[in-house]
Design an enzyme around this catalytic site. Structure first.
Site, PDB file in Angstrom:
ATOM      1  N   ASP A 140      -0.644  -1.479  18.674  1.00 49.99           N
ATOM      2  CA  ASP A 140      -0.479  -2.362  19.828  1.00 49.99           C
ATOM      3  C   ASP A 140       0.043  -3.728  19.408  1.00 49.99           C
ATOM      4  OD1 ASP A 140      -1.751  -0.346  21.317  1.00 49.99           O
ATOM      5  OD2 ASP A 140      -3.725  -1.151  20.740  1.00 49.99           O
ATOM      6  N   ASP A 193       6.506  -9.229   2.963  1.00 54.82           N
ATOM      7  CA  ASP A 193       7.427  -9.033   1.828  1.00 54.82           C
ATOM      8  C   ASP A 193       6.698  -9.105   0.492  1.00 54.82           C
ATOM      9  OD1 ASP A 193       6.901 -11.817   1.875  1.00 54.82           O
ATOM     10  OD2 ASP A 193       8.739 -12.178   0.740  1.00 54.82           O
TER      11      ASP A 193
END
Lengths: 306, 306
Positions: free
Chosen positions: A26, A252
């Site tokens: 969600d 990242d």
């Protein structure tokens, strides 16, 4: 890692796994540096990706360990880069530090010494606390000479250490004296990232370097409030009434973003648009395996439209 | 610890053990800070003690992890405090760093970047190497702004990190870039002491704090040349043709001085005139046990004259 078993090696995101990921969550939690931008440059395709996810009804949250700016200042940065993001959708480690004090009933009578930049000072002010130090103390020098005595404020009840381009010996000693000599003084780190893309062209020393220096001086470990500590996640879940099993962390960096996601039970997606390279991800010495990886968030747009 | 067995708890030095210690050694290695002086104040009875030992034919060597001064500058400091000590009797971690380069055939064509003070720069110069950085770079600032690119000298072949009261973000990034990007660049630490009595009234952050910050930034451990590393001792033994089994290390710090003495097979004497207190020495959590302890070096005079 939520079930205690080691994750299998990360799989490259495909059209099928992207759709299944979207169905199972969600909310998306995005790291900013290396995911949304690099320094002051937006990464390609970010506005389209965020639009697509919002249109699919997904909740978006932006989580950054960079403490140099406050939430208000980050919202401005998003706007300047052409992306509309509300202050309430942004969770910085500077905000987390102020919220940590608030939730732990830190007395507003006490002061907070800041080894860091304006973001921390502003979040403290907004939370009703008196911070000092920061960029101002970056101009101060000491003379390591005979009989020089360095005074510090005995009413400091917490020291917050974050990324500080004005870091110096004065601040290190000020922070050390408060932590060592003021009874009960808290030692809080915004995060321990060793480096970060503070500019788009290069990596720079991160908050972890200032934290390492102060921690060495006082021979004590800090309380960490940013990623990968769970404090930020717990606070975020409470704020938005979300469940981690229905969330995906996009980052990242393996040792902060992905570990943070896994520590807290989120699904995880590593993007290769920041500090981590594919050989690093696939290296035998790496023990942090995200659920999926892809080149950049923009890939979601291509994969979901196939 | 020379025989591999744990040392028994330290014994308070007595007239009998002092005499037996003197009989069993030819040389005394003294740490300076906390043993000979505190900041710029001589510790009581030091001249008398050194005179007595010299009169008994003992070789005296002064070993300090403080890299702020060169051997020449330390010799001047001794003189100013009323004690005659020759340059050749002094081994500083700044000298050790220059000697490490020399013994490892470091090319004089390459440069050395210094995060530290004048002592390191002077020892490099005397050893025929070109150092830069130091106090001069303490005045330099960077602006962490979009597209700012930080250049560094590709001919730097070693970075030396020592105590630096002018430490800043500029130097941290300069050192990081050299270590990370110049092939084969050495990362040398003068020492890792977390704190030191840089003034007589207070403890200050030590070289360990600068080393911790740079080490965190580059995610690499340094080569340590000062105490407790054995490099300094090996060099010292060669210089004086001494044997460690006939030497006594006198220091105030368990984790550098006493460990250094034990690592290298010396007898060890802890003095309580510096950073270590008797409760710390006797605490169950302490695993470093010197052979003997006493309040200060001056006790030797009293005990040997009984």
């Amino acid at each position: 890692m939520a079930n205690g078993l080691p994750n299998p090696p990360a799989a490259l995101l495909t059209a099928a796994t992207a759709r299944s990921l979207l169905d199972s969550v969600d909310a998306f939690l995005f790291d900013c540096d290396g995911v949304i931008w690099k320094g002051d440059e937006l990464i390609e395709g970010v506005p389209e990706t965020l639009d697509l996810l919002r249109n699919m009804g997904k909740k978006l949250v932006f989580v950054t360990n960079n403490s140099r700016k406050s939430r208000r200042q980050y919202s401005k940065k998003f706007k300047a880069l052409g992306v509309e993001v509300a202050e309430e959708e942004i969770f910085t480690s500077s905000f987390a530090a102020a919220m940590f004090l608030k939730l732990n009933n830190f007395s507003p009578e006490k002061k907070v010494y800041v080894v860091g930049e304006d973001g921390i000072l502003e979040e403290l002010r907004l939370a009703g606390f008196e911070g000092f130090g920061g960029p101002e103390d970056g101009k101060k020098n000491i003379l390591l000479e005979a009989n020089f005595y360095f005074e510090h404020d005995k009413s400091v009840g917490a020291v917050i250490v974050g990324l500080d381009q004005y870091f110096n010996y004065y601040k290190m000693q000020y922070a050390s004296l408060c932590i060592r000599e003021n009874p009960g003084c808290l030692f809080i780190a915004t995060n321990r990232d060793p480096t970060g893309h503070m500019t788009s062209t290069q990596e720079w020393p991160g908050a972890g370097t200032m934290v390492a220096a102060v921690s060495c001086s006082v021979q004590k470990e800090p309380i960490v409030v940013g990623k990968p500590s769970s404090f930020l996640m717990d606070f975020l879940l409470k704020s938005f009434n979300l469940e981690t099993s229905r969330m995906c962390m996009v980052g990242d960096r393996l040792d902060t973003d992905i570990l943070f996601g896994q520590n807290t039970g989120c699904k995880t997606l590593l993007v290769l648009s920041g500090v981590t390279t594919l050989p690093e991800l696939q290296d035998g010495s790496n023990s942090i395996h995200p659920d999926h990886y892809t080149n950049s968030v923009y890939d979601l747009v291509g994969l979901l439209q196939q």
